[in-house]
Design a protein around this motif. Structure first.
Motif, PDB file in Angstrom:
ATOM      1  N   THR A 375       9.499   6.653   1.332  1.00 42.39           N
ATOM      2  CA  THR A 375      10.599   5.683   1.338  1.00 42.39           C
ATOM      3  C   THR A 375      11.872   6.324   1.883  1.00 42.39           C
ATOM      4  N   VAL A 455       2.605  -2.435   5.986  1.00 43.74           N
ATOM      5  CA  VAL A 455       3.578  -2.408   4.872  1.00 43.74           C
ATOM      6  C   VAL A 455       4.275  -1.069   4.707  1.00 43.74           C
ATOM      7  N   ASP A 458       4.791   4.249   2.250  1.00 38.24           N
ATOM      8  CA  ASP A 458       5.339   4.287   0.893  1.00 38.24           C
ATOM      9  C   ASP A 458       4.763   3.173   0.027  1.00 38.24           C
ATOM     10  N   SER A 459       4.646   1.971   0.580  1.00 36.02           N
ATOM     11  CA  SER A 459       4.088   0.856  -0.185  1.00 36.02           C
ATOM     12  C   SER A 459       2.630   1.110  -0.548  1.00 36.02           C
ATOM     13  N   TYR A 462       2.648   3.525  -3.403  1.00 36.86           N
ATOM     14  CA  TYR A 462       3.098   2.838  -4.616  1.00 36.86           C
ATOM     15  C   TYR A 462       1.933   2.076  -5.248  1.00 36.86           C
TER      16      TYR A 462
END
Length: 496
Positions: A375, A455, A458-459, A462
């Motif tokens: 991110t 996306v 980072d997504s 996550y």
């Protein structure tokens, strides 16, 4: 000593055929049969031949590990047409990675039946066929389709080894060392991945691929001289062959006749206790066992482990780490191999549940930290010099991730399947769970790169973090501790 005529029925509970008629009697187990074979009964069994047999058998797993790790060191070479001058995009690269899992998925159930039909040893030796076809297609590929097919065939061999090798090692080892010997399979897979990472850095893509292709030959040459398992020989009524096998594995000073009597008794008892699958599924305990086995396989794959293994170099390149991406991959592979070895030493001391719980939570934290790094890199205006200074974060996070995976969520879901299912459904249930695992691995490896592009990395991490957190909660509330308990005791807990 003549062989008895037997009528054979397949026992789906233990994955072997067992004898109903012509069962041998052991009125003088320690005298006449031992004298007939000139066996001196005065000491315990030898362990070295068992270790050697298990190591050579699990060299098939080492070969499978090299298959899994092959894409990581040379992904950039493949994408830029430096391997056979075939240029591929991210979608095609996803297929190159995931065709292995499709091949593995279709082989779980057939391999179990093949082990019953021709034996554990012959089934393992036959792995050389899909290994040879697959690596030949990759080495001489002219089109992307040949690469796909090559990965599919090597995946078939890898998937088959996941069934045949653990079955072989469990049947050739005495109960006192069965846990240690049983850990060799996962250990060899991680060593194979490490070797792929290591030689992928120092060899050209073609020489590296040749190295990986030679590993199954090493397995074939070393394992060819090992015996068939005594349990399989007995299941086919081949008593003399079973005794010879046990003598090779235990030595002449062991009471081999008595152990054969024990093995045959267990085979007969398992067949007598077999009930239909519909009757089995009426029990709450068995339904809970299926839920636990399939849920742990789900959490194992959606923790993101296969994405990490297949695309380690790519992850470090994206992170902009100062350390060379291939060197970072070698470090990750080494940590995984060492951690898997350590897990074999502590799993029977600490217990399954605590290792699963801690593993899941630490993996969730590691994935979350890595996601934060991505991110900062892609969604903030942070200075590049600052990013370079914290470039160690991907290495530390992934090393911790791999270490805790290797002591918990990696090996234990496979182990628990053998500890929570009753004998009459263990073979079917374990094969179904294995097939489900490979299918999930296909989904993760196929769509990992595309999801990243859609996306962001980072997504993606996550999401992996959230899945690992859910895994910890599931383990805490649902999964029973199985250490030191019989199947009956575990079933009683699941019935409550």
């Amino acid at each position: 000593m003549s062989q008895d005529k037997v009528s054979l029925l397949r026992d789906p509970a233990v994955g072997v055929s067992t004898s109903l008629e012509g069962a041998r009697t052991y009125d003088s187990v320690e005298t006449q049969p031992a004298q007939e074979h000139n066996i001196q009964i005065n000491s315990g069994p030898r362990r070295l031949p068992q270790y050697v047999a298990a190591i050579t058998a699990t060299l098939s797993a080492l070969s499978a590990g090299a298959v899994l790790g092959w894409t990581s060191p040379i992904q950039n070479d493949i994408e830029h047409g430096q391997f056979h001058n075939i240029t591929v995009n991210s979608d095609q690269m996803g297929w190159i990675g995931s065709f292995v899992t499709l091949g593995g998925m279709i082989m779980c159930v057939p391999t179990g039946f093949l082990c019953d039909l021709i034996g554990r040893k012959k089934t393992l030796l036959l792995l050389i066929v899909p290994f040879a076809i697959g690596w030949s297609l990759i080495l001489f590929a002219k089109t992307i389709v040949m690469l796909y097919l090559g990965r599919f065939f090597t995946g078939m061999a890898a998937g088959a080894s996941c069934v045949a090798a653990p079955l072989y090692t469990s049947e050739i080892s005495q109960k006192e060392i069965r846990g240690t010997v049983g850990s060799y399979f996962q250990l060899m897979v991680t060593i194979g991945i490490f070797l792929a990472y290591f030689f992928g850095k120092f060899l050209t893509p073609m020489n590296y691929t040749i190295f990986c292709a030679c590993l199954p030959l090493v397995f074939l040459v070393t394992f060819a001289f090992q015996p068939e398992t005594p349990a399989y020989c007995l299941s086919k009524g081949l008593y003399d062959d079973a005794l010879k096998s046990l003598v090779r594995l235990r030595g002449t000073s062991h009471n081999n006749e008595a152990e054969l009597a024990e093995i045959e008794g267990a085979l007969k008892e398992s067949l007598e206790n077999t009930i239909s699958m519909s009757q089995t599924l009426r029990k709450k305990a068995n339904l809970m066992a299926f839920l636990i086995a399939f849920a742990l396989m789900f959490f194992q794959q959606f923790s993101g482990i296969n994405a990490v293994i297949l695309y380690t170099s790519d992850i470090f390149t994206s992170a902009g780490a100062n350390l060379d991406a291939k060197t970072a991959a070698i470090i990750v592979g080494a940590f995984q191999a060492v951690a898997t070895f350590v897990s074999s030493l502590v799993i029977d001391k600490l217990g399954r549940k605590i290792l699963l719980f801690v593993s899941s939570l630490v993996m969730a934290l590691s994935s979350f930290i890595l996601a934060i790094f991505f991110t900062l890199k892609s969604r903030s205006s942070i200075d590049d010099d600052v990013l370079n200074e914290i470039g160690f974060i991907p290495i530390v996070s992934l090393c911790v991730f791999v270490v805790v995976f290797s002591i918990g969520l990696g090996p234990i879901p496979w182990m628990i399947s053998s500890e929570i299912f009753t004998p009459e459904i263990k073979s079917v249930a374990s094969s179904a769970a294995g097939t489900f695992n490979w299918f999930l691995a296909f989904l993760v490896t196929k769509f990992y790169l595309q999801v990243n592009e859609a996306v962001g990395e980072d997504s993606t991490f996550y999401a992996f973090s959230v899945m690992s957190l859910f895994s910890g909660l599931f383990v805490y509330w649902v999964v029973p501790e199985t250490k030191g308990k019989t199947v009956e005791q575990v079933q009683e807990e699941l019935e409550r």
